[in-house]
Design a protein around this motif. Structure first.
Motif, PDB file in Angstrom:
ATOM      1  N   ALA A 107       0.876  -1.154   0.009  1.00 14.67           N
ATOM      2  CA  ALA A 107       0.091  -0.005   0.197  1.00 14.67           C
ATOM      3  C   ALA A 107       0.870   1.149   0.003  1.00 14.67           C
ATOM      4  O   ALA A 107       1.850   1.504   0.749  1.00 14.67           O
ATOM      5  CB  ALA A 107      -0.915   0.197   1.313  1.00 14.67           C
ATOM      6  N   GLY A 108       0.449   2.141  -0.752  1.00 12.12           N
ATOM      7  CA  GLY A 108       1.394   3.346  -0.816  1.00 12.12           C
ATOM      8  C   GLY A 108       2.548   3.292  -1.760  1.00 12.12           C
ATOM      9  O   GLY A 108       3.309   4.322  -1.806  1.00 12.12           O
ATOM     10  N   ALA A 109       3.080   2.362  -2.276  1.00 10.75           N
ATOM     11  CA  ALA A 109       4.424   2.191  -2.818  1.00 10.75           C
ATOM     12  C   ALA A 109       4.050   2.833  -4.322  1.00 10.75           C
ATOM     13  O   ALA A 109       3.067   2.877  -4.865  1.00 10.75           O
ATOM     14  CB  ALA A 109       4.778   0.930  -2.943  1.00 10.75           C
ATOM     15  N   GLU A 110       5.182   3.465  -4.565  1.00 11.74           N
ATOM     16  CA  GLU A 110       5.291   4.204  -5.851  1.00 11.74           C
ATOM     17  C   GLU A 110       6.779   3.750  -6.521  1.00 11.74           C
ATOM     18  O   GLU A 110       7.497   3.368  -6.031  1.00 11.74           O
ATOM     19  CB  GLU A 110       5.323   5.815  -5.666  1.00 11.74           C
ATOM     20  N   GLY A 111       6.727   4.049  -7.799  1.00  9.50           N
ATOM     21  CA  GLY A 111       7.830   3.665  -8.581  1.00  9.50           C
ATOM     22  C   GLY A 111       8.110   2.244  -8.885  1.00  9.50           C
ATOM     23  O   GLY A 111       7.202   1.391  -8.682  1.00  9.50           O
ATOM     24  N   GLN A 112       9.155   2.017  -9.445  1.00  4.58           N
ATOM     25  CA  GLN A 112       9.793   0.626  -9.603  1.00  4.58           C
ATOM     26  C   GLN A 112      10.210  -0.118  -8.421  1.00  4.58           C
ATOM     27  O   GLN A 112      11.063   0.422  -8.215  1.00  4.58           O
ATOM     28  CB  GLN A 112      10.732   0.435 -10.865  1.00  4.58           C
ATOM     29  N   LEU A 113       9.665  -1.027  -8.124  1.00  2.53           N
ATOM     30  CA  LEU A 113      10.156  -2.091  -7.007  1.00  2.53           C
ATOM     31  C   LEU A 113      10.828  -3.031  -7.273  1.00  2.53           C
ATOM     32  O   LEU A 113      10.488  -3.702  -8.121  1.00  2.53           O
ATOM     33  CB  LEU A 113       8.783  -2.163  -5.975  1.00  2.53           C
ATOM     34  N   PRO A 114      11.650  -3.804  -6.329  1.00  7.15           N
ATOM     35  CA  PRO A 114      11.976  -5.149  -6.626  1.00  7.15           C
ATOM     36  C   PRO A 114      11.033  -6.021  -6.742  1.00  7.15           C
ATOM     37  O   PRO A 114       9.698  -5.851  -6.029  1.00  7.15           O
ATOM     38  CB  PRO A 114      12.953  -5.280  -5.257  1.00  7.15           C
ATOM     39  N   ILE A 115      11.235  -7.158  -7.449  1.00  7.50           N
ATOM     40  CA  ILE A 115      10.123  -8.016  -7.657  1.00  7.50           C
ATOM     41  C   ILE A 115      10.567  -9.488  -6.835  1.00  7.50           C
ATOM     42  O   ILE A 115      11.799  -9.871  -6.964  1.00  7.50           O
ATOM     43  CB  ILE A 115       9.895  -8.494  -8.841  1.00  7.50           C
ATOM     44  N   VAL A 116       9.460 -10.147  -6.234  1.00  5.47           N
ATOM     45  CA  VAL A 116       9.901 -11.583  -5.722  1.00  5.47           C
ATOM     46  C   VAL A 116       8.825 -12.519  -6.532  1.00  5.47           C
ATOM     47  O   VAL A 116       7.804 -12.320  -6.383  1.00  5.47           O
ATOM     48  CB  VAL A 116       9.622 -11.458  -4.143  1.00  5.47           C
ATOM     49  N   LEU A 117       9.323 -13.366  -7.193  1.00  9.26           N
ATOM     50  CA  LEU A 117       8.550 -14.479  -8.036  1.00  9.26           C
ATOM     51  C   LEU A 117       8.250 -15.338  -6.829  1.00  9.26           C
ATOM     52  O   LEU A 117       9.237 -16.131  -6.505  1.00  9.26           O
ATOM     53  CB  LEU A 117       9.125 -14.705  -8.985  1.00  9.26           C
TER      54      LEU A 117
END
Length: 359
Positions: A107-117
């Motif tokens: 919630a509230g996160a913006e921009g490109q974040l790291p990804i966990v598959l």
């Protein structure tokens, strides 16, 4: 090992927990922490039948650990509220057609974040993105990352190596669609529980072999990593709940096409797999789990191959405890440990070379 001295248990949980462990038996679950024992006790109260006596279709209709967690949480008003993460369902092109996936974003996160598959558990026979909602939701919120929970084909309708093939395609898709998913293709990790942990590790091996970008980290939770059902933890936890020896035999019997498949390095990770050149790993095991010994063996095999490993064992925890974060303290501690290691990996922090510790 860790100290439980500061654990806070709701009075009603304590009373029920004492009743649960007060009976002197050879039941391995008598060693369970009170909050985890209550979930397992609740699972029994929901009339879950022994899966090893059922067909896969019947087993898929049985109550799950997630159902038991919800029932326990409904009785506990003062437990911490779950962390917030929003999810939406999508599909991805798997090895033989589109399969479901669920994308979680804090919630509230913006921009490109790291990804966990993330790959769910269920012994390659049970489970799905809906049934295994708790772990990816918690990791997305706690770590501040995008988590993609990818479904895969299940046995016995689709026997080995169907799930492994799907897992690699899911990883390929995440790399290609990272920006559309709100993530950074240069910061992708993999994670899984029991059978899903085997798939996460397989993705790392396949990426190495196929020249794909290697995941920056792998989080392996109570991994199903071998085919030897005579290890010490199988002996001690033969009749444990929610996972026991007979159930693992049932899973492997449905998942593998023949006896020769047991020798495949994608199945016998602790015995046959080449684990060199893989990314750092967090490996979580639980005391009351028939898979504990092979989890330890996998940690040592990874270390022997030169892989940095932070291996953490939780006494008093059962198989499947990791997703019990809404009601179980050990689950929250384990999630926090994984989150810390992911943060180091995503930051390309050199401290990772110093955080691995012996079991």
């Amino acid at each position: 090992m860790h100290d439980h001295a500061d654990v806070h248990v709701h009075p009603s949980l304590l009373e029920r927990g004492r009743r649960f462990i007060g009976v002197v038996t050879r039941d391995p679950n008598a060693r369970a922490d009170l909050d985890i024992a209550l979930v397992v006790d609740q699972l029994k109260a929901l009339s879950q039948q022994p899966i090893e006596d059922l067909t896969p279709e019947e087993a898929r209709r049985q109550p799950t650990v997630a159902d038991a967690v919800r029932a326990v949480r409904a009785e506990v008003a003062d437990e911490p509220a779950p962390h917030e993460a929003f999810a939406h369902d999508v599909s991805y092109p798997a090895a033989e057609g589109d399969l479901p996936a669920r994308v979680y974003r804090p919630a509230g996160a913006e921009g490109q974040l790291p990804i966990v598959l993330y790959f769910h558990g269920g012994g390659f026979v049970l489970g799905g993105v809906a049934a295994y909602d708790a772990t990816p939701r918690a990791i997305a919120a706690r770590a501040g990352v995008v988590v993609v929970s990818a479904g895969y084909r299940l046995a016995p309708e689709h026997k080995f190596p169907a799930a492994h093939d799907d897992a690699v395609e899911a990883y390929r898709w995440v790399l290609e669609e990272a920006a559309a998913l709100g993530g950074d293709p240069a910061r992708v990790a993999v994670m899984g529980e029991d059978a899903g942990a085997a798939l996460a590790l397989h993705v790392c091996v396949a990426a190495r072999g196929e020249g794909l970008p290697t995941p920056v980290h792998q989080a392996l939770i109570c991994p199903l990593a071998g085919v030897d059902l005579e290890t010490p933890s199988y002996a001690v936890n033969e009749h444990a709940r929610p996972l026991n020896k007979a159930m693992v035999g049932w899973f492997l019997g449905h998942a593998l096409p023949d006896a020769q498949a047991q020798d495949d390095p994608r199945v016998d990770l602790v015995g046959k797999a080449d684990l060199s050149g893989l990314p750092p790993a967090t490996l979580v095991t639980a005391e009351i789990d028939p898979l504990r010994s092979e989890g330890w063996a996998l940690a040592e095999k990874l270390r022997d191959a030169g892989v940095s490993v932070n291996a953490i064992d939780y006494e008093g925890a059962t198989h499947g405890f990791f997703g019990m974060g809404e009601v179980a303290r050990d689950a929250r501690l384990a999630q926090e440990a994984v989150v810390r290691d992911l943060a180091c990996a995503f930051a390309r922090d050199e401290r990772w070379t110093r955080v691995g510790r012996a079991l």
